[in-house]
Design a protein around this motif. Structure first.
Motif, short mmCIF file in Angstrom:
data_model
loop_
_atom_site.label_atom_id
_atom_site.label_comp_id
_atom_site.label_asym_id
_atom_site.label_seq_id
_atom_site.Cartn_x
_atom_site.Cartn_y
_atom_site.Cartn_z
N TRP A 30 0.66 -1.23 0.05
CA TRP A 30 -0.03 0.10 0.12
C TRP A 30 0.86 1.26 -0.23
O TRP A 30 1.82 1.24 0.86
CB TRP A 30 -0.81 0.04 1.14
CG TRP A 30 -1.60 -1.19 1.30
CD1 TRP A 30 -1.58 -2.25 2.21
CD2 TRP A 30 -2.82 -1.33 0.61
NE1 TRP A 30 -2.42 -3.15 1.97
CE2 TRP A 30 -3.41 -2.81 0.92
CE3 TRP A 30 -3.64 -0.70 -0.27
CZ2 TRP A 30 -4.32 -3.27 0.57
CZ3 TRP A 30 -4.77 -1.32 -0.93
CH2 TRP A 30 -5.13 -2.51 -0.58
N ASP A 59 -2.70 4.51 -3.43
CA ASP A 59 -4.12 3.99 -2.86
C ASP A 59 -4.84 5.10 -2.20
O ASP A 59 -6.14 5.01 -2.30
CB ASP A 59 -3.77 2.81 -1.98
CG ASP A 59 -2.95 1.67 -2.73
OD1 ASP A 59 -3.61 1.05 -3.73
OD2 ASP A 59 -1.92 1.52 -2.51
N GLN A 73 -7.78 -2.53 -5.39
CA GLN A 73 -6.53 -1.71 -5.57
C GLN A 73 -6.24 -1.77 -7.22
O GLN A 73 -6.50 -2.69 -8.10
CB GLN A 73 -5.33 -2.54 -4.88
CG GLN A 73 -4.12 -1.69 -5.07
CD GLN A 73 -2.96 -2.42 -4.14
OE1 GLN A 73 -2.74 -3.43 -4.62
NE2 GLN A 73 -2.32 -1.64 -3.35
N THR A 96 -7.58 5.79 -7.17
CA THR A 96 -7.25 6.57 -5.74
C THR A 96 -8.41 7.29 -5.02
O THR A 96 -9.17 7.71 -5.49
CB THR A 96 -6.10 7.56 -6.02
OG1 THR A 96 -5.12 7.35 -6.85
CG2 THR A 96 -5.54 8.60 -4.68
#
Length: 345
Positions: free
Chosen positions: A194, A227, A271, A275
């Protein structure tokens, strides 16, 4: 016969020696390299908020943080709101959270130029506690957590902030642009699950301010598939849908809305699709109003301000190698809730 017994004895000895040689040889052969990914049960738990102050609201939010028992806290700028109160602010924080918790700082506009406090004073009394931190703590830095087999790379930057000698240059191709881009790219290449970017000012906002972080810088974060982007500055809570750029959305344009930039509009996301942006400018000081006809409203899943479901509180985030989940936790006397989840493919 005696000769046969001696032959069988010699055979047994050679067989034993051969087994011993094979055992030693096998033990000396190097195994496969360590898996660079974190183990499946590794987890990181952190909280984040900005715009804090030294009043009763700040103390209520710190009480919430203390009750959540995070491994670290990201303080997203605007701390004491008055020069000379740096030690008071630090004492308030350590009095509520203890002296060992990494209470990690990035400057806001109120302490960057020294008029309402000095970031250097805050850095001295609330120093970095994350091992392996790289950069200029309080202004522009990154750290991997945990340091070995990290789950998250935290990247804290200061676009759109005025310092004593003017704003720092985060324009396209500048040294600070490249530093940020390189930190993101390295996290991806090192298979860190991440990437979380924190900064004081947002770009998209339903509160008072325009895109102080800069459109190009914001779009770079999206293009590089960060992310989660966290900010403060606007004294509201707001959390976006997952936003992405591509052939149908060349880039976000501030003060406008394009449905083509929405890649996922529910609370369970995957993912790489885009964003998520969250502004948590509700760490303790007075709230701002939400502009309910703001054209950027289509980008947001949740919002809260002085005029719409007001709340002070913190974002509470837990991440493993396969999952990042977050929720808004309100301070005592408030009721706002929000949650979202991003899963790795």
């Amino acid at each position: 016969m005696p000769g046969s017994r001696r032959t069988r004895g010699r055979s047994s000895v050679w067989a034993g020696l051969l087994a011993l040689i094979l055992l030693v040889t096998t033990a000396c052969v190097p195994g496969p390299p360590d898996d660079p990914r974190p183990p499946g049960d590794a987890a990181v738990h952190f909280t984040a908020q900005g715009d804090i102050g030294v009043g009763s609201g700040a103390k209520k939010v710190l009480d919430v943080v203390a009750s959540l028992k995070p491994q670290l806290n990201l303080a997203l700028g605007d701390f004491s709101y008055k020069a000379g109160l740096e030690e008071q602010f630090c004492d308030m924080v350590t009095g509520k959270l203890g002296t060992e918790l990494p209470y990690q700082l990035v400057t806001g506009n109120h302490e960057s130029d020294g008029q309402d406090g000095d970031i250097e004073n805050f850095v001295r009394c609330l120093p970095n506690k994350l091992p392996g931190m790289q950069g200029d703590y309080g202004t522009q830095w990154y750290a991997d957590v945990p340091e070995k087999n990290p789950v998250i790379r935290f990247i804290l930057v200061s676009p759109g902030i005025d310092f004593r000698n003017g704003p720092l240059d985060y324009s396209r191709g500048s040294e600070r642009w490249r530093w940020t881009a390189d930190a993101i790219d390295a996290a991806k290449s090192e298979n860190i699950p991440w990437t979380v970017v924190g900064m004081h000012v947002p770009c998209l906002s339903l509160g008072r301010y325009d895109c102080q972080a800069g459109e190009e810088f914001t779009n770079m974060l999206i293009e590089k598939k960060v992310d989660l982007v966290l900010s403060g500055h606007d004294h509201v809570y707001q959390r976006s849908h997952q936003l992405g750029t591509g052939s149908r959305c060349p880039g976000l344009v501030a003060a406008s809305f394009s449905a083509n930039c929405l890649t996922d509009s529910d609370s369970s996301m995957v993912q790489g699709a885009g964003t998520v942006f969250a502004t948590i400018g509700v760490g303790g000081v007075g709230l701002y109003e939400i502009t309910d006809n703001d054209p950027e409203m289509g980008y947001f899943a949740t919002w809260s301000g002085k005029n719409l479901n007001p709340a002070l509180g913190t974002l509470d985030v837990k991440a493993t190698a396969g999952d990042l989940s977050a929720r808004f936790v309100p301070a005592e006397g408030y009721s706002l809730t929000d949650s979202f989840r991003i899963q790795r493919k």
